[in-house]
Design a protein around this motif. Sequence first.
Motif, PDB file in Angstrom:
ATOM      1  N   VAL A  77     -11.987  17.312 -12.625  1.00 22.37           N
ATOM      2  CA  VAL A  77     -13.251  18.955 -12.679  1.00 22.37           C
ATOM      3  C   VAL A  77     -12.154  19.753 -12.079  1.00 22.37           C
ATOM      4  N   ASP A  78     -11.336  19.316 -10.423  1.00 22.59           N
ATOM      5  CA  ASP A  78     -11.353  20.127  -9.617  1.00 22.59           C
ATOM      6  C   ASP A  78      -9.653  20.196  -9.621  1.00 22.59           C
ATOM      7  N   GLY A  79      -9.385  18.964 -10.372  1.00 26.94           N
ATOM      8  CA  GLY A  79      -7.951  18.493  -9.411  1.00 26.94           C
ATOM      9  C   GLY A  79      -6.530  19.813  -9.489  1.00 26.94           C
ATOM     10  N   HIS A  80      -7.130  20.819 -10.531  1.00 27.97           N
ATOM     11  CA  HIS A  80      -5.855  21.451 -10.723  1.00 27.97           C
ATOM     12  C   HIS A  80      -5.528  22.508  -9.648  1.00 27.97           C
ATOM     13  N   ARG A  81      -6.310  22.572  -8.681  1.00 29.36           N
ATOM     14  CA  ARG A  81      -6.574  23.535  -7.910  1.00 29.36           C
ATOM     15  C   ARG A  81      -5.295  22.548  -6.365  1.00 29.36           C
ATOM     16  N   PHE A  82      -4.781  20.876  -6.761  1.00 30.85           N
ATOM     17  CA  PHE A  82      -4.558  20.854  -5.729  1.00 30.85           C
ATOM     18  C   PHE A  82      -3.102  20.193  -6.541  1.00 30.85           C
ATOM     19  N   ILE A  83      -1.972  19.617  -5.807  1.00 28.83           N
ATOM     20  CA  ILE A  83      -0.906  18.975  -5.877  1.00 28.83           C
ATOM     21  C   ILE A  83      -0.849  17.103  -5.145  1.00 28.83           C
ATOM     22  N   ARG A  84      -0.200  15.914  -5.523  1.00 28.31           N
ATOM     23  CA  ARG A  84      -0.156  14.883  -4.664  1.00 28.31           C
ATOM     24  C   ARG A  84       1.063  14.614  -4.272  1.00 28.31           C
ATOM     25  N   PHE A  85       0.809  14.413  -2.791  1.00 25.07           N
ATOM     26  CA  PHE A  85       2.815  14.463  -2.426  1.00 25.07           C
ATOM     27  C   PHE A  85       2.220  11.934  -2.598  1.00 25.07           C
TER      28      PHE A  85
ATOM     29  N   PHE B  75       4.375   9.080  -0.732  1.00 25.01           N
ATOM     30  CA  PHE B  75       4.877   8.336   0.800  1.00 25.01           C
ATOM     31  C   PHE B  75       5.068   6.934   0.671  1.00 25.01           C
ATOM     32  N   ALA B  76       5.091   6.660  -0.647  1.00 23.97           N
ATOM     33  CA  ALA B  76       5.565   5.156  -1.044  1.00 23.97           C
ATOM     34  C   ALA B  76       6.855   5.027  -1.576  1.00 23.97           C
ATOM     35  N   VAL B  77       7.891   5.421  -0.442  1.00 24.76           N
ATOM     36  CA  VAL B  77       9.541   5.242  -0.620  1.00 24.76           C
ATOM     37  C   VAL B  77      10.159   5.415   1.102  1.00 24.76           C
ATOM     38  N   SER B  78      10.284   5.150   1.291  1.00 28.11           N
ATOM     39  CA  SER B  78      11.483   4.964   2.161  1.00 28.11           C
ATOM     40  C   SER B  78      11.622   6.619   3.188  1.00 28.11           C
ATOM     41  N   THR B  79      11.622   6.383   4.362  1.00 27.82           N
ATOM     42  CA  THR B  79      11.245   7.551   5.509  1.00 27.82           C
ATOM     43  C   THR B  79      12.434   8.347   5.116  1.00 27.82           C
ATOM     44  N   ASP B  80      13.924   7.987   5.321  1.00 31.68           N
ATOM     45  CA  ASP B  80      14.958   8.809   5.341  1.00 31.68           C
ATOM     46  C   ASP B  80      14.642   9.645   3.170  1.00 31.68           C
ATOM     47  N   ARG B  81      13.881   9.445   2.434  1.00 32.58           N
ATOM     48  CA  ARG B  81      13.782   9.291   1.756  1.00 32.58           C
ATOM     49  C   ARG B  81      12.501  10.882   1.309  1.00 32.58           C
ATOM     50  N   VAL B  82      11.349  10.000   2.371  1.00 33.34           N
ATOM     51  CA  VAL B  82      10.398  11.708   2.551  1.00 33.34           C
ATOM     52  C   VAL B  82      11.304  12.622   3.864  1.00 33.34           C
ATOM     53  N   GLU B  83      11.979  11.754   4.365  1.00 34.35           N
ATOM     54  CA  GLU B  83      12.144  13.587   5.190  1.00 34.35           C
ATOM     55  C   GLU B  83      13.589  13.640   4.465  1.00 34.35           C
ATOM     56  N   ASP B  84      14.557  13.661   3.682  1.00 38.34           N
ATOM     57  CA  ASP B  84      14.722  14.281   2.472  1.00 38.34           C
ATOM     58  C   ASP B  84      13.984  15.133   1.376  1.00 38.34           C
ATOM     59  N   ALA B  85      12.658  14.719   1.031  1.00 36.06           N
ATOM     60  CA  ALA B  85      12.178  16.006   0.641  1.00 36.06           C
ATOM     61  C   ALA B  85      11.237  16.786   1.386  1.00 36.06           C
ATOM     62  N   ILE B  86      10.874  16.549   2.657  1.00 37.20           N
ATOM     63  CA  ILE B  86      10.532  17.268   3.423  1.00 37.20           C
ATOM     64  C   ILE B  86      11.306  18.603   3.229  1.00 37.20           C
ATOM     65  N   ALA B  87      12.534  17.885   4.046  1.00 34.57           N
ATOM     66  CA  ALA B  87      13.909  18.919   4.282  1.00 34.57           C
ATOM     67  C   ALA B  87      14.169  20.037   3.241  1.00 34.57           C
ATOM     68  N   ARG B  88      13.740  19.831   1.965  1.00 32.64           N
ATOM     69  CA  ARG B  88      14.113  20.101   1.262  1.00 32.64           C
ATOM     70  C   ARG B  88      12.852  21.162   0.353  1.00 32.64           C
TER      71      ARG B  88
ATOM     72  N   GLY C 167       0.716  -1.361   0.106  1.00 34.95           N
ATOM     73  CA  GLY C 167      -0.335   0.127   0.531  1.00 34.95           C
ATOM     74  C   GLY C 167       0.918   1.210  -0.090  1.00 34.95           C
ATOM     75  N   ALA C 168       0.332   2.293  -0.141  1.00 36.85           N
ATOM     76  CA  ALA C 168       1.183   3.767  -0.070  1.00 36.85           C
ATOM     77  C   ALA C 168       0.188   4.545   0.072  1.00 36.85           C
ATOM     78  N   PHE C 169       0.733   5.739   0.899  1.00 38.63           N
ATOM     79  CA  PHE C 169       0.584   6.992   1.930  1.00 38.63           C
ATOM     80  C   PHE C 169       0.048   8.177   0.569  1.00 38.63           C
ATOM     81  N   TYR C 170      -0.880   9.096   0.727  1.00 31.99           N
ATOM     82  CA  TYR C 170      -0.998   9.880  -0.530  1.00 31.99           C
ATOM     83  C   TYR C 170      -1.552  11.736   0.995  1.00 31.99           C
ATOM     84  N   LEU C 171      -0.907  12.936  -0.067  1.00 32.21           N
ATOM     85  CA  LEU C 171      -1.974  13.694   0.532  1.00 32.21           C
ATOM     86  C   LEU C 171      -1.750  14.825  -0.203  1.00 32.21           C
TER      87      LEU C 171
END
Length: 73
Positions: free
Chosen positions: A39-47, A49-62, A1-5
Motif C-alpha cells: 500500500v505505502d511501500g513505494h515511499r520507502f527503501i529497506r536496508f 544489516f545481515a552481513v559482516s560489520t566491514d561490509r556494512v561499513e563499506d556500504a555506508i562509506a559508498r 536474526g537480522a536487523f533492518y532499517l
Amino acid sequence: GAFYLFPSLPEGVNGGNVALKLLRETGVATAPGIDFDPVDGHRFIRFSFAVSTDRVEDAIARMGPWFQTQAAQ
C-alpha cells in the motif's frame, strides 16, 4: 536474526527508483519498500544489516556521498 532499517523517502520519491539507482551508481543493494508494504511501500527503501560489520561499513562509506549528492539536486 537480522536487523533492518526502513526509512521513508521525501514526498514524490519512489523507493523502487531509489533502490535501482543506488545499486547502479554505488553497487549497494537495497530493497524497495513496495516488496514489504503493497500500500505505502513505494515511499520507502529497506536496508538489511545481515552481513559482516566491514561490509556494512563499506556500504555506508559508498552511500554517504551518494545521498549527499542526491539531496543537493
